[in-house]
Design a protein around this motif. Structure first.
Motif, mmCIF file in Angstrom:
data_model
loop_
_atom_site.group_PDB
_atom_site.id
_atom_site.type_symbol
_atom_site.label_atom_id
_atom_site.label_comp_id
_atom_site.label_asym_id
_atom_site.label_seq_id
_atom_site.Cartn_x
_atom_site.Cartn_y
_atom_site.Cartn_z
ATOM 1 N N LYS A 3 -16.853 21.905 -25.481
ATOM 2 C CA LYS A 3 -15.825 20.882 -25.594
ATOM 3 C C LYS A 3 -15.364 20.462 -24.206
ATOM 4 C CE LYS A 3 -13.474 22.287 -29.829
ATOM 5 N NZ LYS A 3 -12.192 22.754 -30.341
ATOM 6 N N GLN A 4 -14.854 19.267 -24.111
ATOM 7 C CA GLN A 4 -14.204 18.808 -22.891
ATOM 8 C C GLN A 4 -12.726 19.135 -23.026
ATOM 9 O OE1 GLN A 4 -16.640 18.385 -20.520
ATOM 10 N NE2 GLN A 4 -15.174 16.935 -19.725
ATOM 11 N N TYR A 5 -12.239 20.004 -22.185
ATOM 12 C CA TYR A 5 -10.833 20.366 -22.220
ATOM 13 C C TYR A 5 -10.054 19.518 -21.229
ATOM 14 C CZ TYR A 5 -12.209 24.325 -25.061
ATOM 15 O OH TYR A 5 -12.696 25.106 -26.070
ATOM 16 N N LYS A 6 -8.795 19.215 -21.597
ATOM 17 C CA LYS A 6 -7.956 18.353 -20.768
ATOM 18 C C LYS A 6 -6.623 19.021 -20.483
ATOM 19 C CE LYS A 6 -9.976 14.176 -22.560
ATOM 20 N NZ LYS A 6 -10.098 13.445 -23.749
ATOM 21 N N VAL A 7 -6.070 18.735 -19.323
ATOM 22 C CA VAL A 7 -4.747 19.229 -18.959
ATOM 23 C C VAL A 7 -3.738 18.710 -19.987
ATOM 24 C CG1 VAL A 7 -2.923 19.101 -17.221
ATOM 25 C CG2 VAL A 7 -5.305 19.392 -16.510
ATOM 26 N N GLY A 8 -2.850 19.602 -20.425
ATOM 27 C CA GLY A 8 -1.833 19.242 -21.411
ATOM 28 C C GLY A 8 -2.237 19.580 -22.834
ATOM 29 N N VAL A 13 -6.403 30.786 -27.878
ATOM 30 C CA VAL A 13 -7.322 31.570 -27.062
ATOM 31 C C VAL A 13 -7.144 33.046 -27.398
ATOM 32 C CG1 VAL A 13 -7.455 29.920 -25.148
ATOM 33 C CG2 VAL A 13 -5.651 31.633 -25.159
ATOM 34 N N LYS A 14 -8.196 33.803 -27.147
ATOM 35 C CA LYS A 14 -8.175 35.232 -27.415
ATOM 36 C C LYS A 14 -8.067 35.982 -26.089
ATOM 37 C CE LYS A 14 -10.848 38.800 -29.790
ATOM 38 N NZ LYS A 14 -12.060 39.048 -30.583
ATOM 39 N N VAL A 15 -7.144 36.937 -26.018
ATOM 40 C CA VAL A 15 -6.972 37.747 -24.810
ATOM 41 C C VAL A 15 -8.144 38.726 -24.726
ATOM 42 C CG1 VAL A 15 -5.485 39.393 -23.613
ATOM 43 C CG2 VAL A 15 -4.457 37.531 -24.944
ATOM 44 N N VAL A 25 -8.528 35.199 -20.832
ATOM 45 C CA VAL A 25 -8.646 34.715 -22.201
ATOM 46 C C VAL A 25 -9.971 33.984 -22.381
ATOM 47 C CG1 VAL A 25 -6.150 34.534 -22.533
ATOM 48 C CG2 VAL A 25 -7.417 32.567 -21.667
ATOM 49 N N GLU A 26 -10.284 33.726 -23.654
ATOM 50 C CA GLU A 26 -11.522 33.023 -23.979
ATOM 51 C C GLU A 26 -11.261 32.102 -25.167
ATOM 52 O OE1 GLU A 26 -15.765 34.838 -23.889
ATOM 53 O OE2 GLU A 26 -15.008 35.109 -25.929
ATOM 54 N N THR A 27 -11.804 30.888 -25.085
ATOM 55 C CA THR A 27 -11.682 29.924 -26.176
ATOM 56 C C THR A 27 -12.710 30.272 -27.253
ATOM 57 O OG1 THR A 27 -13.285 28.383 -25.256
ATOM 58 C CG2 THR A 27 -10.989 28.133 -24.538
ATOM 59 N N PRO A 28 -12.591 29.670 -28.436
ATOM 60 C CA PRO A 28 -13.580 29.936 -29.491
ATOM 61 C C PRO A 28 -15.016 29.579 -29.076
ATOM 62 C CG PRO A 28 -11.641 28.927 -30.442
ATOM 63 C CD PRO A 28 -11.469 28.874 -28.944
ATOM 64 N N ASP A 29 -15.178 28.614 -28.145
ATOM 65 C CA ASP A 29 -16.535 28.270 -27.696
ATOM 66 C C ASP A 29 -16.891 28.962 -26.374
ATOM 67 O OD1 ASP A 29 -14.732 26.676 -26.315
ATOM 68 O OD2 ASP A 29 -16.086 24.968 -26.193
ATOM 69 N N HIS A 30 -16.211 30.097 -26.098
ATOM 70 C CA HIS A 30 -16.525 31.017 -25.000
ATOM 71 C C HIS A 30 -16.271 30.464 -23.597
ATOM 72 C CE1 HIS A 30 -18.088 33.551 -28.124
ATOM 73 N NE2 HIS A 30 -18.882 32.577 -28.520
#
Length: 126
Positions: A3-8, A13-15, A25-30
């Motif tokens: 995914k393209q993540y954006k500020v704001g 997220v998982k610790v 932390v890690e997002t669902p798409d790692h």
């Protein structure tokens, strides 16, 4: 594809790790990220382990996307951590007892005069 993540942007997220300076932390798409200790709440945080645990999933806000795609996040706008700040404002003297202190009648007897003094000071301040 990531995914393209954006500020704001807010995301869950998982610790994955906790260090004295922040939580990894890690997002669902790692995608990896960091929540710096100063971004947990507006109050001073001495020990992240009091607020976060490995495996915990938290809602965080992206404050910066690094050139390598890693994320810098904050929990300051997370309602749970805002409530924790308000609770800290209403701490009692008993909350100041450290987990590492020894318990028993003698240590309590030694500390009681100090606790009474702190309570009286707190009552006078209110």
């Amino acid at each position: 594809m990531r995914k393209q993540y954006k500020v704001g942007q807010f995301l869950k997220v998982k610790v994955t790790g906790i260090q004295p300076y922040g939580a990894f932390v890690e997002t669902p798409d790692h995608v990896e990220g960091l929540i710096h200790i100063s971004e947990v709440m507006n109050d001073y945080v001495h020990n992240l382990n009091q607020f976060l645990t490995v495996g915990q999933i938290v809602k965080a806000k992206i404050i910066k996307v690094e050139s390598d795609g890693k994320l810098n996040l904050t929990l300051k706008e997370n309602e749970y951590f805002k409530r924790q700040e308000r609770k800290k404002e209403r701490r009692s003297v008993l909350d100041e007892i450290k987990e590492t202190e020894k318990y028993g009648f003698q240590p309590l007897e030694e500390r009681l005069p100090k606790w009474i003094e702190q309570s009286n000071k707190h009552l006078q301040d209110d």
